[in-house]
Design a protein around this motif. Structure first.
Motif, PDB file in Angstrom:
ATOM      1  N   LEU A 195       0.838  -1.205   0.000  1.00 40.80           N
ATOM      2  CA  LEU A 195       0.000   0.000   0.000  1.00 40.80           C
ATOM      3  C   LEU A 195       0.873   1.256   0.000  1.00 40.80           C
ATOM      4  CD1 LEU A 195      -2.854  -0.985   2.502  1.00 40.80           C
ATOM      5  CD2 LEU A 195      -2.890  -1.047  -0.007  1.00 40.80           C
ATOM      6  N   SER A 196       1.954   1.201   0.747  1.00 44.36           N
ATOM      7  CA  SER A 196       2.833   2.367   0.801  1.00 44.36           C
ATOM      8  C   SER A 196       3.498   2.606  -0.562  1.00 44.36           C
ATOM      9  CB  SER A 196       3.825   2.171   1.950  1.00 44.36           C
ATOM     10  OG  SER A 196       5.101   2.601   1.593  1.00 44.36           O
ATOM     11  N   LYS A 197       3.938   1.526  -1.215  1.00 45.29           N
ATOM     12  CA  LYS A 197       4.535   1.671  -2.547  1.00 45.29           C
ATOM     13  C   LYS A 197       3.511   2.184  -3.559  1.00 45.29           C
ATOM     14  CE  LYS A 197       7.644  -1.772  -2.168  1.00 45.29           C
ATOM     15  NZ  LYS A 197       8.202  -3.124  -2.453  1.00 45.29           N
ATOM     16  N   HIS A 218     -12.769 -16.535   2.149  1.00 46.23           N
ATOM     17  CA  HIS A 218     -11.984 -15.378   1.702  1.00 46.23           C
ATOM     18  C   HIS A 218     -12.503 -14.887   0.354  1.00 46.23           C
ATOM     19  CE1 HIS A 218      -8.336 -16.783   4.307  1.00 46.23           C
ATOM     20  NE2 HIS A 218      -9.225 -16.122   5.016  1.00 46.23           N
ATOM     21  N   ALA A 219     -12.822 -15.827  -0.519  1.00 46.46           N
ATOM     22  CA  ALA A 219     -13.328 -15.456  -1.853  1.00 46.46           C
ATOM     23  C   ALA A 219     -14.600 -14.632  -1.716  1.00 46.46           C
ATOM     24  CB  ALA A 219     -13.582 -16.711  -2.676  1.00 46.46           C
ATOM     25  N   GLN A 220     -15.500 -15.060  -0.843  1.00 44.29           N
ATOM     26  CA  GLN A 220     -16.762 -14.339  -0.649  1.00 44.29           C
ATOM     27  C   GLN A 220     -16.516 -12.933  -0.115  1.00 44.29           C
ATOM     28  OE1 GLN A 220     -18.419 -17.428   1.771  1.00 44.29           O
ATOM     29  NE2 GLN A 220     -19.505 -18.411   0.066  1.00 44.29           N
ATOM     30  N   ARG A 221     -15.620 -12.841   0.869  1.00 43.35           N
ATOM     31  CA  ARG A 221     -15.295 -11.515   1.423  1.00 43.35           C
ATOM     32  C   ARG A 221     -14.684 -10.598   0.372  1.00 43.35           C
ATOM     33  NH1 ARG A 221     -13.987 -10.594   7.299  1.00 43.35           N
ATOM     34  NH2 ARG A 221     -14.947 -12.350   8.372  1.00 43.35           N
ATOM     35  N   LEU A 222     -13.752 -11.147  -0.398  1.00 41.45           N
ATOM     36  CA  LEU A 222     -13.085 -10.341  -1.442  1.00 41.45           C
ATOM     37  C   LEU A 222     -14.107  -9.852  -2.467  1.00 41.45           C
ATOM     38  CD1 LEU A 222      -9.973 -12.644  -1.923  1.00 41.45           C
ATOM     39  CD2 LEU A 222      -9.847 -10.251  -1.222  1.00 41.45           C
ATOM     40  N   SER A 223     -15.002 -10.741  -2.860  1.00 34.13           N
ATOM     41  CA  SER A 223     -16.012 -10.377  -3.865  1.00 34.13           C
ATOM     42  C   SER A 223     -16.916  -9.273  -3.346  1.00 34.13           C
ATOM     43  CB  SER A 223     -16.827 -11.613  -4.245  1.00 34.13           C
ATOM     44  OG  SER A 223     -17.861 -11.262  -5.143  1.00 34.13           O
ATOM     45  N   GLN A 224     -17.337  -9.433  -2.095  1.00 36.46           N
ATOM     46  CA  GLN A 224     -18.232  -8.454  -1.488  1.00 36.46           C
ATOM     47  C   GLN A 224     -17.565  -7.093  -1.343  1.00 36.46           C
ATOM     48  OE1 GLN A 224     -19.718 -10.005   2.230  1.00 36.46           O
ATOM     49  NE2 GLN A 224     -21.757 -10.072   1.272  1.00 36.46           N
ATOM     50  N   ALA A 225     -16.262  -7.113  -1.045  1.00 32.95           N
ATOM     51  CA  ALA A 225     -15.546  -5.865  -0.777  1.00 32.95           C
ATOM     52  C   ALA A 225     -15.015  -5.206  -2.046  1.00 32.95           C
ATOM     53  CB  ALA A 225     -14.385  -6.130   0.184  1.00 32.95           C
ATOM     54  N   ARG A 226     -15.116  -5.895  -3.185  1.00 31.83           N
ATOM     55  CA  ARG A 226     -14.581  -5.307  -4.418  1.00 31.83           C
ATOM     56  C   ARG A 226     -15.439  -4.111  -4.813  1.00 31.83           C
ATOM     57  NH1 ARG A 226      -9.726  -5.100  -6.987  1.00 31.83           N
ATOM     58  NH2 ARG A 226      -9.917  -5.008  -9.251  1.00 31.83           N
ATOM     59  N   PRO A 227     -14.836  -2.917  -4.921  1.00 32.38           N
ATOM     60  CA  PRO A 227     -15.630  -1.724  -5.263  1.00 32.38           C
ATOM     61  C   PRO A 227     -16.292  -1.890  -6.638  1.00 32.38           C
ATOM     62  CG  PRO A 227     -13.478  -1.097  -4.414  1.00 32.38           C
ATOM     63  CD  PRO A 227     -13.442  -2.580  -4.617  1.00 32.38           C
ATOM     64  N   SER A 228     -17.555  -1.463  -6.734  1.00 37.51           N
ATOM     65  CA  SER A 228     -18.324  -1.747  -7.952  1.00 37.51           C
ATOM     66  C   SER A 228     -17.784  -1.002  -9.162  1.00 37.51           C
ATOM     67  CB  SER A 228     -19.797  -1.405  -7.730  1.00 37.51           C
ATOM     68  OG  SER A 228     -19.897  -0.063  -7.320  1.00 37.51           O
ATOM     69  N   GLN A 229     -17.054   0.108  -8.934  1.00 31.45           N
ATOM     70  CA  GLN A 229     -16.528   0.838 -10.096  1.00 31.45           C
ATOM     71  C   GLN A 229     -15.243   0.214 -10.634  1.00 31.45           C
ATOM     72  OE1 GLN A 229     -16.399   1.908  -7.003  1.00 31.45           O
ATOM     73  NE2 GLN A 229     -14.514   3.036  -6.594  1.00 31.45           N
ATOM     74  N   MET A 230     -14.708  -0.798  -9.924  1.00 26.75           N
ATOM     75  CA  MET A 230     -13.499  -1.476 -10.415  1.00 26.75           C
ATOM     76  C   MET A 230     -13.900  -2.742 -11.157  1.00 26.75           C
ATOM     77  SD  MET A 230     -11.038  -1.150  -7.051  1.00 26.75           S
ATOM     78  CE  MET A 230      -9.424  -1.546  -7.725  1.00 26.75           C
ATOM     79  N   ALA A 231     -13.039  -3.173 -12.088  1.00 27.70           N
ATOM     80  CA  ALA A 231     -13.250  -4.469 -12.743  1.00 27.70           C
ATOM     81  C   ALA A 231     -13.147  -5.556 -11.665  1.00 27.70           C
ATOM     82  CB  ALA A 231     -12.190  -4.684 -13.814  1.00 27.70           C
ATOM     83  N   PRO A 232     -13.782  -6.717 -11.893  1.00 26.06           N
ATOM     84  CA  PRO A 232     -13.645  -7.790 -10.903  1.00 26.06           C
ATOM     85  C   PRO A 232     -12.171  -8.108 -10.625  1.00 26.06           C
ATOM     86  CG  PRO A 232     -15.302  -8.362 -12.540  1.00 26.06           C
ATOM     87  CD  PRO A 232     -14.657  -7.088 -13.006  1.00 26.06           C
ATOM     88  N   LEU A 233     -11.877  -8.499  -9.395  1.00 22.06           N
ATOM     89  CA  LEU A 233     -10.511  -8.861  -8.999  1.00 22.06           C
ATOM     90  C   LEU A 233     -10.127 -10.183  -9.683  1.00 22.06           C
ATOM     91  CD1 LEU A 233      -8.052  -8.420  -7.023  1.00 22.06           C
ATOM     92  CD2 LEU A 233      -9.338  -9.771  -5.354  1.00 22.06           C
ATOM     93  N   CYS A 267      -8.993  -8.804   3.676  1.00 22.10           N
ATOM     94  CA  CYS A 267      -9.708  -8.981   2.405  1.00 22.10           C
ATOM     95  C   CYS A 267     -10.188  -7.652   1.821  1.00 22.10           C
ATOM     96  CB  CYS A 267     -10.879  -9.951   2.572  1.00 22.10           C
ATOM     97  SG  CYS A 267     -10.324 -11.672   2.663  1.00 22.10           S
ATOM     98  N   ARG A 268     -10.697  -6.762   2.704  1.00 21.66           N
ATOM     99  CA  ARG A 268     -11.205  -5.491   2.182  1.00 21.66           C
ATOM    100  C   ARG A 268     -10.085  -4.691   1.500  1.00 21.66           C
ATOM    101  NH1 ARG A 268     -15.368  -2.558   1.948  1.00 21.66           N
ATOM    102  NH2 ARG A 268     -16.513  -4.153   3.098  1.00 21.66           N
ATOM    103  N   ALA A 269      -8.951  -4.545   2.183  1.00 22.89           N
ATOM    104  CA  ALA A 269      -7.836  -3.779   1.603  1.00 22.89           C
ATOM    105  C   ALA A 269      -7.328  -4.437   0.321  1.00 22.89           C
ATOM    106  CB  ALA A 269      -6.711  -3.654   2.627  1.00 22.89           C
ATOM    107  N   LEU A 270      -7.273  -5.757   0.317  1.00 20.65           N
ATOM    108  CA  LEU A 270      -6.816  -6.448  -0.895  1.00 20.65           C
ATOM    109  C   LEU A 270      -7.778  -6.193  -2.051  1.00 20.65           C
ATOM    110  CD1 LEU A 270      -5.684  -9.859   0.674  1.00 20.65           C
ATOM    111  CD2 LEU A 270      -4.201  -8.059  -0.248  1.00 20.65           C
ATOM    112  N   ALA A 271      -9.071  -6.265  -1.754  1.00 22.24           N
ATOM    113  CA  ALA A 271     -10.082  -6.072  -2.800  1.00 22.24           C
ATOM    114  C   ALA A 271     -10.061  -4.651  -3.337  1.00 22.24           C
ATOM    115  CB  ALA A 271     -11.466  -6.410  -2.258  1.00 22.24           C
ATOM    116  N   GLU A 272      -9.671  -3.704  -2.490  1.00 20.58           N
ATOM    117  CA  GLU A 272      -9.701  -2.295  -2.901  1.00 20.58           C
ATOM    118  C   GLU A 272      -8.427  -1.857  -3.620  1.00 20.58           C
ATOM    119  OE1 GLU A 272     -12.630  -0.649   0.662  1.00 20.58           O
ATOM    120  OE2 GLU A 272     -10.472  -0.286   0.801  1.00 20.58           O
ATOM    121  N   SER A 273      -7.344  -2.622  -3.457  1.00 23.47           N
ATOM    122  CA  SER A 273      -6.040  -2.091  -3.877  1.00 23.47           C
ATOM    123  C   SER A 273      -5.268  -2.918  -4.897  1.00 23.47           C
ATOM    124  CB  SER A 273      -5.142  -1.905  -2.657  1.00 23.47           C
ATOM    125  OG  SER A 273      -5.800  -1.105  -1.701  1.00 23.47           O
TER     126      SER A 273
END
Ligand SMILES: *Cc1c(COP(=O)(O)O)cnc(C)c1O
Length: 241
Positions: free
Chosen positions: A76-78, A118-133, A100-106
């Motif tokens: 995140l820092s880089k 983990h997959a469910q959490r990542l999917s839920q946390a993926r911001p809708s304006q981003m392409a799927p992770l 999971c939230r930070a991973l999905a967002e970044s």
């Protein structure tokens, strides 16, 4: 790397990165040619963990845009320091629920998915304006007791679970075979070939091969090699388990 910026050693290290990148690209070309594959079908991921943002910027100057990181805070820092560059970021470290939230967002990709929750959490946390992770399922292909990843028998079930999640895009399988088990590359390729016809949409990524074994991995069908040391030099902290 803790070389003081502006020092002769720092300049030399920066210069070496472009040179090393060319050498790794040459290795990929030669390995592809040796087994009759098109080198265009093999993506080079530069693993920049433990190396400073200046090293990533240097690789970008040399024309490289895809980078792999293992440690969330460091990544995140880089990312923040290099925000103006059009880079794609791949996460290679162990996934934990509270990350999971930070991973999905970044991140653009995650190579180490091994758990449906983990997959469910990542999917839920993926911001809708981003392409799927983009995700690869990590398989513990040589059954190493210390290694993370699903067993080969569990891989199909997790792939099908991931396919059903709107925030994720299932791209492939990933493994870190033990150097003592070179046959593991062929095993992962065989598992990939067995699973693919059973999916709604076939996977396109076989993430295997590192600095010491990229030739072996390419000979067995790798489509993405993850290269750290051969590009950026030795790490001062050990790679994550
Ligand atoms: C650190 C790491 C790499 C890069 O390894 P090198 O041997 O330095 O090329 C690749 N994949 C994963 C998952 C890693 O953790």
């Amino acid at each position: 790397m803790t070389l003081p910026q502006g020092s002769f050693e720092f300049d030399k290290y920066m210069h070496k990165i472009a040179h090393n990148l060319t050498q790794v690209q040459n290795r990929i070309q030669a390995a592809a040619k040796a087994c009759g594959r098109n080198p265009q079908g093999i993506t080079l991921l530069a693993v920049s963990k433990t190396h400073p943002p200046e090293a990533v910027a240097q690789a970008y100057e040399a024309g490289h845009t895809a980078f792999g990181e293992n440690y969330l805070q460091e990544a995140l820092s880089k990312q923040a320091q290099l925000a103006e560059l059009p880079l794609s970021w791949h996460f290679l470290g162990p996934v934990q629920s509270n990350k999971c939230r930070a991973l999905a967002e970044s991140f653009d990709w995650l190579h180490t998915l091994a758990d449906l929750r983990h997959a469910q959490r990542l999917s839920q946390a993926r911001p809708s304006q981003m392409a799927p992770l983009n995700v690869c399922i990590q398989v513990n292909i040589d059954a190493a007791p210390s290694k993370s990843g699903v067993t080969p028998a569990q891989a199909l079930g997790l792939c099908q679970g991931v396919e059903a999640l709107p925030g994720l895009c299932l791209r492939g399988l990933m493994a870190i075979p033990d150097p003592e088990h070179p046959g593991a590359f062929a095993d992962l390729a065989a598992l990939f070939a067995a699973i693919n016809p059973q999916l709604a949409r076939p996977m396109d990524t076989l993430s295997m091969g590192m600095s010491d074994d990229l030739e072996l991995a390419i000979a067995q069908g790798s489509t993405l090699v993850r290269i750290g040391t051969a590009i950026f030099g030795a790490r001062q902290t050990p790679p994550s388990p």
